[in-house]
Write an enzyme that holds these catalytic residues in place. Sequence first.
Site, mmCIF file in Angstrom:
data_model
loop_
_atom_site.group_PDB
_atom_site.id
_atom_site.type_symbol
_atom_site.label_atom_id
_atom_site.label_comp_id
_atom_site.label_asym_id
_atom_site.label_seq_id
_atom_site.Cartn_x
_atom_site.Cartn_y
_atom_site.Cartn_z
ATOM 1 N N ARG A 1 60.588 28.968 47.004
ATOM 2 C CA ARG A 1 60.229 28.629 48.387
ATOM 3 C C ARG A 1 61.335 27.845 49.083
ATOM 4 O O ARG A 1 61.531 27.991 50.291
ATOM 5 C CB ARG A 1 58.915 27.857 48.401
ATOM 6 C CG ARG A 1 57.745 28.773 48.130
ATOM 7 C CD ARG A 1 56.441 28.037 48.282
ATOM 8 N NE ARG A 1 55.330 28.980 48.278
ATOM 9 C CZ ARG A 1 54.107 28.679 47.891
ATOM 10 N NH1 ARG A 1 53.834 27.462 47.463
ATOM 11 N NH2 ARG A 1 53.143 29.591 47.922
ATOM 12 N N LYS B 1 38.885 39.486 42.667
ATOM 13 C CA LYS B 1 37.595 39.505 43.367
ATOM 14 C C LYS B 1 37.544 40.474 44.538
ATOM 15 O O LYS B 1 38.419 40.456 45.397
ATOM 16 C CB LYS B 1 37.306 38.114 43.912
ATOM 17 C CG LYS B 1 36.864 37.112 42.869
ATOM 18 C CD LYS B 1 36.483 35.857 43.605
ATOM 19 C CE LYS B 1 35.824 34.819 42.739
ATOM 20 N NZ LYS B 1 35.703 33.575 43.522
ATOM 21 N N GLY C 1 49.941 35.658 45.484
ATOM 22 C CA GLY C 1 50.631 34.824 44.513
ATOM 23 C C GLY C 1 50.825 35.509 43.170
ATOM 24 O O GLY C 1 51.935 35.521 42.623
ATOM 25 N N GLY D 1 47.514 33.496 50.684
ATOM 26 C CA GLY D 1 46.360 33.510 51.588
ATOM 27 C C GLY D 1 46.752 33.923 52.999
ATOM 28 O O GLY D 1 46.042 34.700 53.641
HETATM 29 P P1 ADP Z 1 46.903 37.806 44.078
HETATM 30 O O1 ADP Z 1 47.205 36.365 43.737
HETATM 31 O O2 ADP Z 1 48.093 38.678 43.925
HETATM 32 O O3 ADP Z 1 46.237 37.932 45.415
HETATM 33 P P2 ADP Z 1 44.415 37.726 42.643
HETATM 34 O O4 ADP Z 1 44.495 36.235 42.628
HETATM 35 O O5 ADP Z 1 43.372 38.343 43.500
HETATM 36 O O6 ADP Z 1 45.847 38.333 42.993
HETATM 37 O O7 ADP Z 1 44.138 38.262 41.165
HETATM 38 C C1 ADP Z 1 44.979 37.999 40.083
HETATM 39 C C2 ADP Z 1 44.213 37.839 38.821
HETATM 40 O O8 ADP Z 1 43.388 38.967 38.574
HETATM 41 C C3 ADP Z 1 45.148 37.748 37.637
HETATM 42 O O9 ADP Z 1 45.001 36.470 37.054
HETATM 43 C C4 ADP Z 1 44.678 38.859 36.702
HETATM 44 O O10 ADP Z 1 44.637 38.459 35.343
HETATM 45 C C5 ADP Z 1 43.276 39.112 37.199
HETATM 46 N N1 ADP Z 1 42.820 40.465 36.833
HETATM 47 C C6 ADP Z 1 43.372 41.643 37.155
HETATM 48 N N2 ADP Z 1 42.688 42.667 36.599
HETATM 49 C C7 ADP Z 1 41.659 42.117 35.912
HETATM 50 C C8 ADP Z 1 40.599 42.661 35.119
HETATM 51 N N3 ADP Z 1 40.465 43.963 34.932
HETATM 52 N N4 ADP Z 1 39.721 41.778 34.571
HETATM 53 C C9 ADP Z 1 39.858 40.453 34.757
HETATM 54 N N5 ADP Z 1 40.835 39.886 35.494
HETATM 55 C C10 ADP Z 1 41.728 40.709 36.074
HETATM 56 MG MG MG Z 2 45.917 34.751 43.017
#
Ligand code: ADP
Ligand code: MG
Length: 393
Positions: free
Chosen positions: A36, A197, A347, A370
């Site tokens: 960053r 989620k 992230g 976010g």
């Molecule tokens: P980002 O930060 O890129 O927006 P998220 O925070 O929504 O992504 O999700 C990331 C998390 O999702 C990671 O820690 C990963 O381990 C988890 N994840 C991905 N696929 C699965 C799965 N099939 N079951 C459980 N956790 C998962």
């Molecule tokens: Mg995340």
Amino acid sequence: MDKKSVRDLDVRGKRVLVRVDFNVPVKDGQVTDDTRIQRALPTIRYLLSEGARPILISHLGRPKGERDPKYAMDPVARRLGELLDVPVLKLDDAVGPEAEEKLNSWDGQGVVLLENSRFYPGETKNDTEFSKQLASLADLYVDDAFGAAHRAHATTVGVAELLPSAAGLLMEEEIDYLDGVLKNPERPFVAILGGAKVSDKLGVIKSLLDKADILLIGGAMCFTFFKAQGYEIGNSLVEEDYLDEAKQLMQEAGDKLVLPVDVVVAEKMEEDAESRTVPVDSIPANQMGLDIGPETVELFRGHITDARTIFWNGPMGVFEIDAFAKGTEGVAKAVAESGATSVIGGGDSVAAVRKLGLEDRMSHISTGGGASLEYVEGKELPGIAVLPNREGA
Ligand code: ADP
Ligand code: MG
């Protein structure tokens, strides 16, 4: 970008308050990831080369409106000094008589870094008095903290209302790339969504279904869709409250929405768990889906290879564990090789791309988790909304 840019301001000899995103990880007094800080350097260097006097401010961690030595900016100041190779005058306050005094006796060389904005309760409250104190330190305000633009705080909104303001170069890059994807994508536009989620990203799914030609869904969120279709999903993550919504989305989306055809399952989310690949309609009741399978990687790769524009948020599986990282790796490589304009937000997705050493192969890696999702959802980010438009825009 319709917003006024720092390049539209006459900054020579002026004190310019720059909101940067220096919210970096610090361990034992050392910055452990300076990404960053690196991303803020172009704006700082531009200001220095134009003869401005940059006064930088950022938040760091969540110190809850009071001084907490754990979140002091000193480690950031040291790293910034190494990267910039100019003097960094770090103040122990962000506002107040002592800060003003030190600024008044500053020789104008290099840059000033103010103390953590979240040491002051007025920051997150967007307090007018605090904003006025900040504004009194400078002639101009530049916002380069895209990652904080979804928060209406004193350093992102309050002070922008009080000083002539503009977007910094990183902010401009973020807006230009995200707008390019959202407003005028070269087609086919393929969106890839994964992560944990559905509920977090429902707005994003809806927005992307509107704009993209294809929406590929992996990660844990696909199991809510599978359950909505009536499949056995075993112990996979699912959001029961969103089954109806998932069903409705699938109906509306038709062929646009592409779900995995096979998944990697295991009994536990652990490194040494025994894993295997199964078709999505054959997930054993005692197992959980932890990654997309190789057939799905091929299916997704086909769409990704055709794409001219790609937006990707959310890993395809539990990439933190090697056994469940192949889906994310396959998709990341396909995106890198596609030749499409590729924008990565989120992230964990960014962490995955960096772990694979593919960040230089992507067109744009967003600094805002976010913030980038809210932007894609079509929400107005307060830190951007408050900046004035360019003349004629
Ligand atoms: P980002 O930060 O890129 O927006 P998220 O925070 O929504 O992504 O999700 C990331 C998390 O999702 C990671 O820690 C990963 O381990 C988890 N994840 C991905 N696929 C699965 C799965 N099939 N079951 C459980 N956790 C998962
Ligand atoms: Mg995340």
